[in-house]
Motif scaffolding. Sequence first.
Motif, mmCIF file in Angstrom:
data_model
loop_
_atom_site.group_PDB
_atom_site.id
_atom_site.type_symbol
_atom_site.label_atom_id
_atom_site.label_comp_id
_atom_site.label_asym_id
_atom_site.label_seq_id
_atom_site.Cartn_x
_atom_site.Cartn_y
_atom_site.Cartn_z
ATOM 1 N N GLY A 1 0.878 -1.312 -0.046
ATOM 2 C CA GLY A 1 0.023 -0.116 -0.010
ATOM 3 C C GLY A 1 0.968 1.198 0.050
ATOM 4 N N ASP A 2 2.298 1.322 0.282
ATOM 5 C CA ASP A 2 2.848 2.330 0.282
ATOM 6 C C ASP A 2 3.694 2.670 -0.816
ATOM 7 O OD1 ASP A 2 4.560 4.253 0.867
ATOM 8 O OD2 ASP A 2 5.286 3.636 2.695
ATOM 9 N N TYR A 3 2.908 3.045 -1.945
ATOM 10 C CA TYR A 3 3.572 3.262 -3.448
ATOM 11 C C TYR A 3 4.498 4.182 -3.455
ATOM 12 C CZ TYR A 3 2.668 1.947 -8.256
ATOM 13 O OH TYR A 3 2.634 1.448 -9.463
ATOM 14 N N VAL B 1 9.221 -4.630 -14.078
ATOM 15 C CA VAL B 1 8.608 -4.373 -13.076
ATOM 16 C C VAL B 1 7.026 -4.697 -12.825
ATOM 17 C CG1 VAL B 1 8.032 -2.570 -11.486
ATOM 18 C CG2 VAL B 1 10.195 -2.540 -12.687
ATOM 19 N N ALA B 2 6.979 -5.568 -12.142
ATOM 20 C CA ALA B 2 5.216 -5.805 -11.567
ATOM 21 C C ALA B 2 4.956 -5.305 -10.455
ATOM 22 C CB ALA B 2 5.276 -7.433 -11.874
ATOM 23 N N VAL B 3 3.715 -5.416 -10.070
ATOM 24 C CA VAL B 3 3.087 -4.656 -8.938
ATOM 25 C C VAL B 3 1.995 -5.748 -8.514
ATOM 26 C CG1 VAL B 3 3.761 -2.182 -9.103
ATOM 27 C CG2 VAL B 3 1.426 -3.138 -10.125
ATOM 28 N N ARG B 4 1.809 -5.733 -6.973
ATOM 29 C CA ARG B 4 0.879 -6.351 -6.460
ATOM 30 C C ARG B 4 -0.035 -5.361 -5.649
ATOM 31 N NH1 ARG B 4 2.719 -11.838 -3.585
ATOM 32 N NH2 ARG B 4 0.608 -12.085 -3.824
ATOM 33 N N HIS B 5 -1.633 -5.715 -5.880
ATOM 34 C CA HIS B 5 -2.465 -4.888 -5.166
ATOM 35 C C HIS B 5 -3.292 -6.012 -4.530
ATOM 36 C CE1 HIS B 5 -1.026 -1.336 -7.349
ATOM 37 N NE2 HIS B 5 -1.432 -1.806 -8.493
ATOM 38 N N CYS B 6 -3.234 -5.640 -3.296
ATOM 39 C CA CYS B 6 -4.084 -6.955 -2.514
ATOM 40 C C CYS B 6 -4.614 -6.450 -1.146
ATOM 41 C CB CYS B 6 -2.982 -7.984 -2.287
ATOM 42 S SG CYS B 6 -1.412 -7.296 -1.320
ATOM 43 N N GLY B 7 -5.140 -5.013 -1.231
ATOM 44 C CA GLY B 7 -5.834 -4.752 0.048
ATOM 45 C C GLY B 7 -6.611 -3.420 -0.044
ATOM 46 N N SER B 8 -6.983 -3.104 1.104
ATOM 47 C CA SER B 8 -7.633 -1.780 1.248
ATOM 48 C C SER B 8 -7.031 -0.637 0.440
ATOM 49 C CB SER B 8 -8.204 -1.417 2.821
ATOM 50 O OG SER B 8 -6.976 -1.224 3.423
ATOM 51 N N ALA B 9 -5.782 -0.421 0.313
ATOM 52 C CA ALA B 9 -5.096 0.813 -0.194
ATOM 53 C C ALA B 9 -5.540 0.977 -1.665
ATOM 54 C CB ALA B 9 -3.364 0.639 -0.069
ATOM 55 N N ALA C 1 -8.028 3.349 -6.399
ATOM 56 C CA ALA C 1 -7.731 2.413 -7.475
ATOM 57 C C ALA C 1 -7.192 3.513 -8.587
ATOM 58 C CB ALA C 1 -9.133 1.817 -7.740
ATOM 59 N N TYR C 2 -8.087 4.612 -8.669
ATOM 60 C CA TYR C 2 -7.886 5.407 -9.861
ATOM 61 C C TYR C 2 -6.361 5.779 -9.742
ATOM 62 C CZ TYR C 2 -7.875 9.700 -12.730
ATOM 63 O OH TYR C 2 -7.594 10.505 -13.798
ATOM 64 N N ASP C 3 -5.851 6.357 -8.498
ATOM 65 C CA ASP C 3 -4.567 6.814 -8.355
ATOM 66 C C ASP C 3 -3.451 5.821 -8.728
ATOM 67 O OD1 ASP C 3 -2.317 8.329 -7.516
ATOM 68 O OD2 ASP C 3 -2.426 7.499 -5.524
ATOM 69 N N PHE C 4 -3.782 4.767 -8.068
ATOM 70 C CA PHE C 4 -2.744 3.597 -8.164
ATOM 71 C C PHE C 4 -2.856 3.077 -9.803
ATOM 72 C CE2 PHE C 4 -2.071 1.369 -4.049
ATOM 73 C CZ PHE C 4 -1.670 2.746 -3.414
ATOM 74 N N ASN C 5 -3.889 3.018 -10.598
ATOM 75 C CA ASN C 5 -3.878 2.518 -11.825
ATOM 76 C C ASN C 5 -2.975 3.599 -12.565
ATOM 77 O OD1 ASN C 5 -5.644 0.322 -12.086
ATOM 78 N ND2 ASN C 5 -7.459 1.442 -11.824
ATOM 79 N N ALA C 6 -3.106 5.059 -12.269
ATOM 80 C CA ALA C 6 -2.386 5.992 -13.178
ATOM 81 C C ALA C 6 -0.908 5.735 -12.566
ATOM 82 C CB ALA C 6 -3.009 7.249 -12.773
#
Length: 267
Positions: free
Chosen positions: A72-74, A90-98, A103-108
């Motif tokens: 969650g600490d991008y 580079v790959a990322v995992r997204h697995c929780g409330s963050a 989602a909009y911010d993390f997708n960008a």
Amino acid sequence: MIPLVLFVGRYDWAALSNRTARAINALAGDMVARVYTEHRHPFGYLEDSVADPETFARRLGPQDWLIWTGDGDYDWFESFLRRAQPSAQVAVRHCGSAFRGRAYDFNARDERLGVTCRIVSADLLRLCTGPIRAFPHVGSSDDIQIEDPSPIAPGGKVRIVHCPSDRKTKGTATILEALRMFDVEVVEKVSYPEAIRLRSGAHIFVGQAEPTIGALGLSTVEAMAQGQAIVSDARYCEMAWAWIPKPPIAQVYTAEDIRREVKRLVE
């Protein structure tokens, strides 16, 4: 040749990256996957804590992988990439409330960093947008002793267990109110090995009932491995079943659903 893999992040919640690294290493027959976190997981794992991760990251070649643990600490992860400047994919995992809340911010940010792919919790697949491919992940039970369903003697008691990491996000109040006529064992605030021990031998596991989350929690996956019938609200995982087999759970949406499904299983 099996690529090298380095998972990095401040934390590794639920030991998801450690479990994945352990599976990769078992397949490779060698220590090709490691995990670096600033804060070690309290249980400790062989894959933990690579010394000087920036040096290790620079040794990764173009065919190798650097994967964010998804804690969650991008900001931390972006800072690490700027310092390490890895040549690996580079790959990322997204697995929780963050991710669920941003989602909009993390997708960008995924697009801005040129991420190759994303590994996400099954319930989060619906929130992934943009051109980067996303693959659902439902957790691992590799360190659970596989159990057959426990027999019930004639007239014997059916054990019902609920194991919340957080009562609010698991909908514990809804579950206990729905099942007030049953004896529900609540396993919480104990160590991971103790939670596994206390759940062992149960017949029914009630996962979660928070409608804004609708996820398949790791404890639910573990309970399946322990031979327990699963009652849970996993409404937002439906998209993932096109990728992976739908697990054998009794899907519930309301307190009345929970009461009815547990009653049916007990009888």
